[in-house]
Design an enzyme around this catalytic site. Sequence first.
Site, PDB file in Angstrom:
ATOM      1  N   ARG A 245       0.773  -1.308   0.178  1.00  0.00           N
ATOM      2  CA  ARG A 245      -0.079   0.091   0.067  1.00  0.00           C
ATOM      3  C   ARG A 245       0.861   1.365  -0.046  1.00  0.00           C
ATOM      4  O   ARG A 245       0.747   2.203  -0.804  1.00  0.00           O
ATOM      5  CB  ARG A 245      -0.815  -0.056   1.107  1.00  0.00           C
ATOM      6  CG  ARG A 245      -2.252   0.864   1.125  1.00  0.00           C
ATOM      7  CD  ARG A 245      -2.824   0.587   2.646  1.00  0.00           C
ATOM      8  NE  ARG A 245      -2.535  -0.527   3.108  1.00  0.00           N
ATOM      9  CZ  ARG A 245      -3.447  -1.778   3.026  1.00  0.00           C
ATOM     10  NH1 ARG A 245      -4.276  -1.372   2.556  1.00  0.00           N
ATOM     11  NH2 ARG A 245      -3.117  -2.623   3.757  1.00  0.00           N
ATOM     12  N   THR A 246       1.736   1.545   0.991  1.00  0.00           N
ATOM     13  CA  THR A 246       2.335   2.608   1.167  1.00  0.00           C
ATOM     14  C   THR A 246       3.480   2.800  -0.064  1.00  0.00           C
ATOM     15  O   THR A 246       3.458   3.899  -0.547  1.00  0.00           O
ATOM     16  CB  THR A 246       3.377   2.595   2.451  1.00  0.00           C
ATOM     17  OG1 THR A 246       2.448   1.972   3.548  1.00  0.00           O
ATOM     18  CG2 THR A 246       4.002   3.826   2.644  1.00  0.00           C
TER      19      THR A 246
ATOM     20  N   LYS B  50      23.551  -8.836   0.248  1.00  0.00           N
ATOM     21  CA  LYS B  50      24.925  -9.255   0.303  1.00  0.00           C
ATOM     22  C   LYS B  50      25.796  -8.475   1.548  1.00  0.00           C
ATOM     23  O   LYS B  50      27.049  -8.786   1.666  1.00  0.00           O
ATOM     24  CB  LYS B  50      25.441  -8.915  -0.955  1.00  0.00           C
ATOM     25  CG  LYS B  50      25.188  -9.426  -2.181  1.00  0.00           C
ATOM     26  CD  LYS B  50      25.684  -8.767  -3.473  1.00  0.00           C
ATOM     27  CE  LYS B  50      25.011  -9.075  -4.411  1.00  0.00           C
ATOM     28  NZ  LYS B  50      25.503  -8.263  -5.683  1.00  0.00           N
TER      29      LYS B  50
ATOM     30  N   ARG C  87      11.331   3.148   4.144  1.00  0.00           N
ATOM     31  CA  ARG C  87      10.786   2.276   5.169  1.00  0.00           C
ATOM     32  C   ARG C  87      11.728   1.238   5.749  1.00  0.00           C
ATOM     33  O   ARG C  87      12.412   0.548   5.115  1.00  0.00           O
ATOM     34  CB  ARG C  87       9.644   1.348   4.762  1.00  0.00           C
ATOM     35  CG  ARG C  87       9.008   0.249   5.401  1.00  0.00           C
ATOM     36  CD  ARG C  87       7.765  -0.206   5.702  1.00  0.00           C
ATOM     37  NE  ARG C  87       6.815   0.947   5.755  1.00  0.00           N
ATOM     38  CZ  ARG C  87       5.594   0.491   5.759  1.00  0.00           C
ATOM     39  NH1 ARG C  87       5.126  -0.672   5.513  1.00  0.00           N
ATOM     40  NH2 ARG C  87       4.713   1.514   5.915  1.00  0.00           N
TER      41      ARG C  87
ATOM     42  N   HIS D  14       4.928   7.032  11.788  1.00  0.00           N
ATOM     43  CA  HIS D  14       4.470   6.720   9.954  1.00  0.00           C
ATOM     44  C   HIS D  14       3.860   7.983   9.761  1.00  0.00           C
ATOM     45  O   HIS D  14       2.593   8.215   9.678  1.00  0.00           O
ATOM     46  CB  HIS D  14       3.914   5.664   9.828  1.00  0.00           C
ATOM     47  CG  HIS D  14       3.650   4.976   8.484  1.00  0.00           C
ATOM     48  ND1 HIS D  14       4.011   5.717   7.455  1.00  0.00           N
ATOM     49  CD2 HIS D  14       2.846   4.002   8.072  1.00  0.00           C
ATOM     50  CE1 HIS D  14       3.514   5.097   6.476  1.00  0.00           C
ATOM     51  NE2 HIS D  14       2.949   3.914   6.703  1.00  0.00           N
TER      52      HIS D  14
END
Lengths: 302, 263
Positions: A54-55, A82, A104, A132
Amino acid sequence: MRHLLSTGDLSRDEATLILDTAAELAQVGDRSVKKLPTLRGRTVVNLFYEDSTRTRTSFELAAKRLSADVINFSAKGSSVSKGESLKDTALTLQAMGADAVVIRHSASGAAHRLANWVDGSVLNAGDGTHEHPTQALLDAYTMRDRLGRLEGLRVAVVGDILHSRVARSNVLLLTTLGAHVTLVAPPTLLPVSVNTWPCEVSYDLDEVLPKSDVVMMLRVQAERMRDSFFPSVREYSRNYGLDGERLGRMPAEAIVMHPGPMVRGMEISAEVADSPRCTVTEQVANGVSLRMAVLYLLLGGS
Amino acid sequence: MRARKPTKGDTGSGVPAPASEVPETPDVPEGTRAVLDGNEINRALTRIAHEVLERTKGGEHVTLLGIPSRGVPLAERLARRIEQVEDLSVPFGSLDITMYRDDLHLAPARALGKTEIPAGGLDDRTVVLVDDVLFSGRTVRAALDALGDLGRPRAVQLAVLVDRGHRELPIRADYVGKNLPTSLREGVTVLLSETDGQDAVLLGPAKARPSPALPSPATALKGHASRAVPPSYRDPGSSSASSPGTGTTADSADNAGSKEGDA
């Protein structure tokens, strides 16, 4: 304003400017040409260390509607697997000319660290259990859109406050904008420091519901729980779940919000989730306009 | 300023001026002088209304779109005039051009104005853009871009209250309230009763601002390093750049004296 890391950094005027800008940009979604030339030639990087549909798509769509170039970068299948550090990834992105990084990360404070390492704007799209901000802004936008005001609004945030970055961002932002927030949760799902937050706390949903204009249900974040915080799903649902019967005891014009993804039958019943008083899909649509507003205000000027 | 004393309610066409509560003598700040007062603005708008009707053969397909902030009340006033003259209701709205500007990277992000397109849309309409001051022409260019995203008008025309010259683009107005040859050292400020409490066009010294030099490629690449341009910078040709209540200032750099021209 250069970065958007926390809703606590926003003054009332700044927050109102973002909401007003989003309201104007919402018109773009109704047009046949859903694109503005504003950020032509700018590059926005979506740097996602945690899964999110969604975000990420919301930010991607918002940037594309403003004609920015978008690079999606997810930790899976990248140099991160890695062993590359966040700082080196950030410096690589900067060397490629990113004007803004949307991040995020599962670690609280990751966005703040990143802001020290890159020249461009940093937008916090969720850092651990911390904040958020764009979610809180789109929630505030949705409330204002539906109820016509924020000043004096009584908002109950219900559920897993402990693991919720949405709750913290909402408490800070809504308080700035003049709303009264009450957190409702079992004591085990409240953070230790909750008494320092600018809001009230209750353990009894049935007592708070009739006095609320907005009820925001949160998802119980089982993936962040290493211990058991309540005896059973059934008991949680009985005490803190929103069903049709409880919905009936809310004021007639009160709305139900959920940041998604919803777990039907746990914190919210299907009957409530599908009711016209539930704004979940509106929140998603408003998220695009709101993120366009933030990207414009951070990147549109000098 | 004209020597003739303006008479109240005289719009030059027999149509009563609706804004008769506007004070006859503008409240002129020090260092500026009024080149148009309320009645002269009324007369100019009445004339433009007649010209629009004449040129569009009755104004049947006309939609008026004001450019914020002061183009919007002007568009509304024009629509009312046309209604008085021809008994024809002309749709009017506003068209914010902020997102289409070519100087966004020169100043901090500014608040957006309102875009309100009348219900019938713009397809196959004759759209008359309305603004207060025509200067560099860049605002109009941005408005043309914005229109292209909103529909396909049959024709686009431009009406301005004041044309102060100094065009930077090949753009010309179809309807002009007053041609006002200015020096680039001068600033033109339009005050309207809807936004500023009085009607007047003022000519004064240009607001001090640094030269709008583009950032060098080196600093431009760094993005936020190019913040050297102070927030006081405003696009010369634009009305939407000014904050409410301060009047629209259109100013810039160097040229002839301030001989007054008649519209």
